[in-house]
Design a protein around this motif. Structure first.
Motif, PDB file in Angstrom:
ATOM      1  N   THR A   1      -2.116  24.633   9.776  1.00  0.00           N
ATOM      2  CA  THR A   1      -2.755  25.559   8.832  1.00  0.00           C
ATOM      3  C   THR A   1      -2.425  25.200   7.393  1.00  0.00           C
ATOM      4  OG1 THR A   1      -2.676  27.349  10.467  1.00  0.00           O
ATOM      5  CG2 THR A   1      -2.967  27.976   8.152  1.00  0.00           C
ATOM      6  N   VAL A   2      -1.166  24.888   7.143  1.00  0.00           N
ATOM      7  CA  VAL A   2      -0.721  24.563   5.781  1.00  0.00           C
ATOM      8  C   VAL A   2      -1.245  23.202   5.333  1.00  0.00           C
ATOM      9  CG1 VAL A   2       1.319  24.038   4.380  1.00  0.00           C
ATOM     10  CG2 VAL A   2       1.326  26.019   5.896  1.00  0.00           C
ATOM     11  N   LYS A   3      -1.282  22.245   6.272  1.00  0.00           N
ATOM     12  CA  LYS A   3      -1.742  20.891   5.953  1.00  0.00           C
ATOM     13  C   LYS A   3      -2.742  20.449   7.017  1.00  0.00           C
ATOM     14  CE  LYS A   3      -0.053  16.220   4.896  1.00  0.00           C
ATOM     15  NZ  LYS A   3       1.125  15.304   4.932  1.00  0.00           N
ATOM     16  N   PRO A   4      -4.037  20.730   6.823  1.00  0.00           N
ATOM     17  CA  PRO A   4      -5.048  20.458   7.857  1.00  0.00           C
ATOM     18  C   PRO A   4      -5.156  18.998   8.271  1.00  0.00           C
ATOM     19  CG  PRO A   4      -5.900  21.978   6.209  1.00  0.00           C
ATOM     20  CD  PRO A   4      -4.606  21.455   5.673  1.00  0.00           C
ATOM     21  N   ASP A   5      -4.734  18.068   7.396  1.00  0.00           N
ATOM     22  CA  ASP A   5      -4.790  16.648   7.746  1.00  0.00           C
ATOM     23  C   ASP A   5      -3.401  16.105   8.084  1.00  0.00           C
ATOM     24  OD1 ASP A   5      -3.727  16.793   5.200  1.00  0.00           O
ATOM     25  OD2 ASP A   5      -4.857  15.077   4.422  1.00  0.00           O
ATOM     26  N   CYS A   6      -2.568  16.952   8.651  1.00  0.00           N
ATOM     27  CA  CYS A   6      -1.191  16.566   8.961  1.00  0.00           C
ATOM     28  C   CYS A   6      -1.122  15.564  10.105  1.00  0.00           C
ATOM     29  CB  CYS A   6      -0.350  17.801   9.295  1.00  0.00           C
ATOM     30  SG  CYS A   6      -0.843  18.633  10.824  1.00  0.00           S
ATOM     31  N   VAL A   7       0.057  14.956  10.248  1.00  0.00           N
ATOM     32  CA  VAL A   7       0.349  14.045  11.352  1.00  0.00           C
ATOM     33  C   VAL A   7       1.360  14.729  12.263  1.00  0.00           C
ATOM     34  CG1 VAL A   7       1.262  11.794  12.026  1.00  0.00           C
ATOM     35  CG2 VAL A   7      -0.087  12.024   9.914  1.00  0.00           C
ATOM     36  N   LEU A   8       0.937  15.020  13.487  1.00  0.00           N
ATOM     37  CA  LEU A   8       1.806  15.657  14.464  1.00  0.00           C
ATOM     38  C   LEU A   8       2.410  14.604  15.381  1.00  0.00           C
ATOM     39  CD1 LEU A   8      -0.385  18.701  15.620  1.00  0.00           C
ATOM     40  CD2 LEU A   8       1.324  18.639  13.787  1.00  0.00           C
ATOM     41  N   GLY A   9       3.716  14.615  15.540  1.00  0.00           N
ATOM     42  CA  GLY A   9       4.374  13.790  16.536  1.00  0.00           C
ATOM     43  C   GLY A   9       4.496  14.605  17.815  1.00  0.00           C
ATOM     44  N   LEU A  10       4.008  14.080  18.920  1.00  0.00           N
ATOM     45  CA  LEU A  10       3.934  14.857  20.149  1.00  0.00           C
ATOM     46  C   LEU A  10       4.789  14.254  21.264  1.00  0.00           C
ATOM     47  CD1 LEU A  10       0.126  15.676  20.110  1.00  0.00           C
ATOM     48  CD2 LEU A  10       2.016  17.066  19.246  1.00  0.00           C
ATOM     49  N   ALA A  11       5.059  15.088  22.261  1.00  0.00           N
ATOM     50  CA  ALA A  11       5.912  14.708  23.381  1.00  0.00           C
ATOM     51  C   ALA A  11       5.225  15.036  24.691  1.00  0.00           C
ATOM     52  CB  ALA A  11       7.256  15.451  23.287  1.00  0.00           C
TER      53      ALA A  11
ATOM     54  N   SER B   1       1.186   3.730   8.162  1.00  0.00           N
ATOM     55  CA  SER B   1      -0.158   3.767   7.581  1.00  0.00           C
ATOM     56  C   SER B   1      -0.717   5.185   7.531  1.00  0.00           C
ATOM     57  CB  SER B   1      -1.108   2.867   8.382  1.00  0.00           C
ATOM     58  OG  SER B   1      -1.439   3.444   9.641  1.00  0.00           O
ATOM     59  N   LEU B   2      -0.233   6.052   8.420  1.00  0.00           N
ATOM     60  CA  LEU B   2      -0.674   7.449   8.441  1.00  0.00           C
ATOM     61  C   LEU B   2       0.078   8.304   7.423  1.00  0.00           C
ATOM     62  CD1 LEU B   2      -0.911   7.968  12.321  1.00  0.00           C
ATOM     63  CD2 LEU B   2      -2.821   7.724  10.720  1.00  0.00           C
ATOM     64  N   GLY B   3       1.079   7.725   6.788  1.00  0.00           N
ATOM     65  CA  GLY B   3       1.872   8.462   5.808  1.00  0.00           C
ATOM     66  C   GLY B   3       3.119   9.099   6.391  1.00  0.00           C
ATOM     67  N   GLY B   4       3.461   8.716   7.615  1.00  0.00           N
ATOM     68  CA  GLY B   4       4.643   9.295   8.253  1.00  0.00           C
ATOM     69  C   GLY B   4       4.298  10.544   9.054  1.00  0.00           C
ATOM     70  N   ILE B   5       5.265  11.014   9.814  1.00  0.00           N
ATOM     71  CA  ILE B   5       5.091  12.171  10.700  1.00  0.00           C
ATOM     72  C   ILE B   5       5.524  13.440   9.977  1.00  0.00           C
ATOM     73  CG2 ILE B   5       5.806  13.217  12.888  1.00  0.00           C
ATOM     74  CD1 ILE B   5       6.421  10.298  13.842  1.00  0.00           C
ATOM     75  N   ASP B   6       4.651  14.436   9.955  1.00  0.00           N
ATOM     76  CA  ASP B   6       4.994  15.699   9.295  1.00  0.00           C
ATOM     77  C   ASP B   6       5.943  16.537  10.136  1.00  0.00           C
ATOM     78  OD1 ASP B   6       3.453  15.771   6.734  1.00  0.00           O
ATOM     79  OD2 ASP B   6       1.786  15.412   8.101  1.00  0.00           O
ATOM     80  N   ILE B   7       5.681  16.621  11.427  1.00  0.00           N
ATOM     81  CA  ILE B   7       6.579  17.356  12.319  1.00  0.00           C
ATOM     82  C   ILE B   7       6.565  16.681  13.684  1.00  0.00           C
ATOM     83  CG2 ILE B   7       4.784  19.038  12.945  1.00  0.00           C
ATOM     84  CD1 ILE B   7       7.091  21.124  13.184  1.00  0.00           C
ATOM     85  N   GLN B   8       7.747  16.424  14.214  1.00  0.00           N
ATOM     86  CA  GLN B   8       7.871  15.759  15.503  1.00  0.00           C
ATOM     87  C   GLN B   8       8.374  16.746  16.557  1.00  0.00           C
ATOM     88  OE1 GLN B   8       7.280  12.335  16.601  1.00  0.00           O
ATOM     89  NE2 GLN B   8       7.465  13.538  18.489  1.00  0.00           N
ATOM     90  N   LEU B   9       7.582  16.926  17.598  1.00  0.00           N
ATOM     91  CA  LEU B   9       7.977  17.755  18.734  1.00  0.00           C
ATOM     92  C   LEU B   9       8.831  16.922  19.678  1.00  0.00           C
ATOM     93  CD1 LEU B   9       7.620  20.433  20.363  1.00  0.00           C
ATOM     94  CD2 LEU B   9       5.606  19.357  21.417  1.00  0.00           C
ATOM     95  N   LEU B  10       9.942  17.507  20.129  1.00  0.00           N
ATOM     96  CA  LEU B  10      10.878  16.800  21.003  1.00  0.00           C
ATOM     97  C   LEU B  10      11.272  17.660  22.192  1.00  0.00           C
ATOM     98  CD1 LEU B  10      13.375  15.513  18.275  1.00  0.00           C
ATOM     99  CD2 LEU B  10      11.695  14.091  19.480  1.00  0.00           C
ATOM    100  N   GLY B  11      11.504  17.012  23.308  1.00  0.00           N
ATOM    101  CA  GLY B  11      12.204  17.623  24.429  1.00  0.00           C
ATOM    102  C   GLY B  11      13.533  16.917  24.569  1.00  0.00           C
ATOM    103  N   ILE B  12      14.301  17.261  25.575  1.00  0.00           N
ATOM    104  CA  ILE B  12      15.592  16.616  25.785  1.00  0.00           C
ATOM    105  C   ILE B  12      15.788  16.368  27.275  1.00  0.00           C
ATOM    106  CG2 ILE B  12      16.788  18.855  25.824  1.00  0.00           C
ATOM    107  CD1 ILE B  12      19.247  17.444  24.665  1.00  0.00           C
ATOM    108  N   GLY B  13      16.228  15.159  27.605  1.00  0.00           N
ATOM    109  CA  GLY B  13      16.483  14.821  28.995  1.00  0.00           C
ATOM    110  C   GLY B  13      17.851  15.326  29.441  1.00  0.00           C
ATOM    111  N   HIS B  14      18.070  15.328  30.746  1.00  0.00           N
ATOM    112  CA  HIS B  14      19.351  15.798  31.273  1.00  0.00           C
ATOM    113  C   HIS B  14      20.529  14.946  30.805  1.00  0.00           C
ATOM    114  CE1 HIS B  14      16.567  17.799  34.117  1.00  0.00           C
ATOM    115  NE2 HIS B  14      17.478  18.747  34.110  1.00  0.00           N
ATOM    116  N   ASP B  15      20.248  13.702  30.422  1.00  0.00           N
ATOM    117  CA  ASP B  15      21.311  12.836  29.912  1.00  0.00           C
ATOM    118  C   ASP B  15      21.320  12.793  28.386  1.00  0.00           C
ATOM    119  OD1 ASP B  15      19.011  11.417  29.465  1.00  0.00           O
ATOM    120  OD2 ASP B  15      19.632   9.604  30.540  1.00  0.00           O
TER     121      ASP B  15
END
Length: 243
Positions: free
Chosen positions: A25-35, A122-136
């Protein structure tokens, strides 16, 4: 570091989706890092529903995914490209050309690693990166190690990771032994990090990663050094972290 306690998996998913929705919403052309994995599915369900209702517009958004199995093409139903298309991309109004996943079919690890790093830049970097975590404690496919890998690279998967992922395959023998993954440095260059964690079986590693010593043997612990990180977990997953 902000830790947000959710009541359960559904509450965690809604809260995480709200953080990602705010970024769009704040940045409609944002770069989302997904998991990928089971943890973010509820979050993607919320985003898809809000898009369907007209609350969210993904038409100008670009995405980059953390990782992909080496040796699996886009049509393979166990590839992370397939996962993302099924659980999110096909359900929102995003331009498929703006969705990016490492190329698991590239035989040259150095070439693919360099290409993916250059793509993110080239995309200008990641605005927000979503992460999970493994058992290790792994994030992406950055497994426990004696050092933190800086950039996108090809990694040999540990037996624990193979064991955890075999439920998605007919047998453990079919789980790929290698994957392309963003490096710890790549992840840490994202402007914001959003870590989601769910389930009692993640309680020990969550406590070690978020409250323990920062060390490459627990890769996720590095997020303690990021200037803008939000952790959202359900009560079970955060049960061993002090209020």
């Amino acid at each position: 570091m902000r830790i947000i306690r959710a009541k359960d998996y559904e509450d965690m998913s809604r809260k995480a989706a709200a953080v990602l929705a705010a970024q769009v919403t704040v940045k409609p052309d944002c770069v989302l890092g997904l998991a990928t994995g089971s943890t973010p599915i509820g979050t993607y369900d919320c985003l898809a529903q809000w898009c369907k209702e007209g609350v969210l517009d993904f038409s100008r958004v670009s995405t980059v995914n953390l990782d992909e199995y080496r040796g699996l093409d886009h049509e393979n139903d166990q590839s992370y490209y397939y996962f993302m298309n099924k659980n999110l991309f096909s359900r929102i109004n995003i331009d498929p050309a703006h969705t990016h996943v490492p190329n698991g079919m590239e035989p040259d690890p150095e070439k693919e690693s360099k290409r993916y790093e250059e793509l993110i830049r080239s995309l200008g970097g990641i605005d927000i990166q979503l992460l999970g975590i493994g058992h290790d404690g792994h994030i992406g496919f950055n497994e426990p190690n004696s050092f933190f890998d800086k950039y996108t690279h090809c990694v040999d998967l540990t037996e624990m990771t193979i064991e955890a992922n075999k439920r998605f395959f007919a047998s453990a023998d079919e789980v790929p032994r290698q994957a392309y993954t963003m490096g710890i440095g790549t992840i840490m260059h994202a402007r914001k990090l959003l870590m989601i964690v769910s389930g009692e079986d993640k309680a020990d590693i969550a406590a070690a990663a978020f409250c323990g010593e920062v060390k490459p043997e627990v890769p996720a612990s590095i997020i303690q050094f990021h200037p803008d990180v939000t952790i959202i977990g359900d009560e079970a997953a955060l049960s061993k972290i002090p209020e």
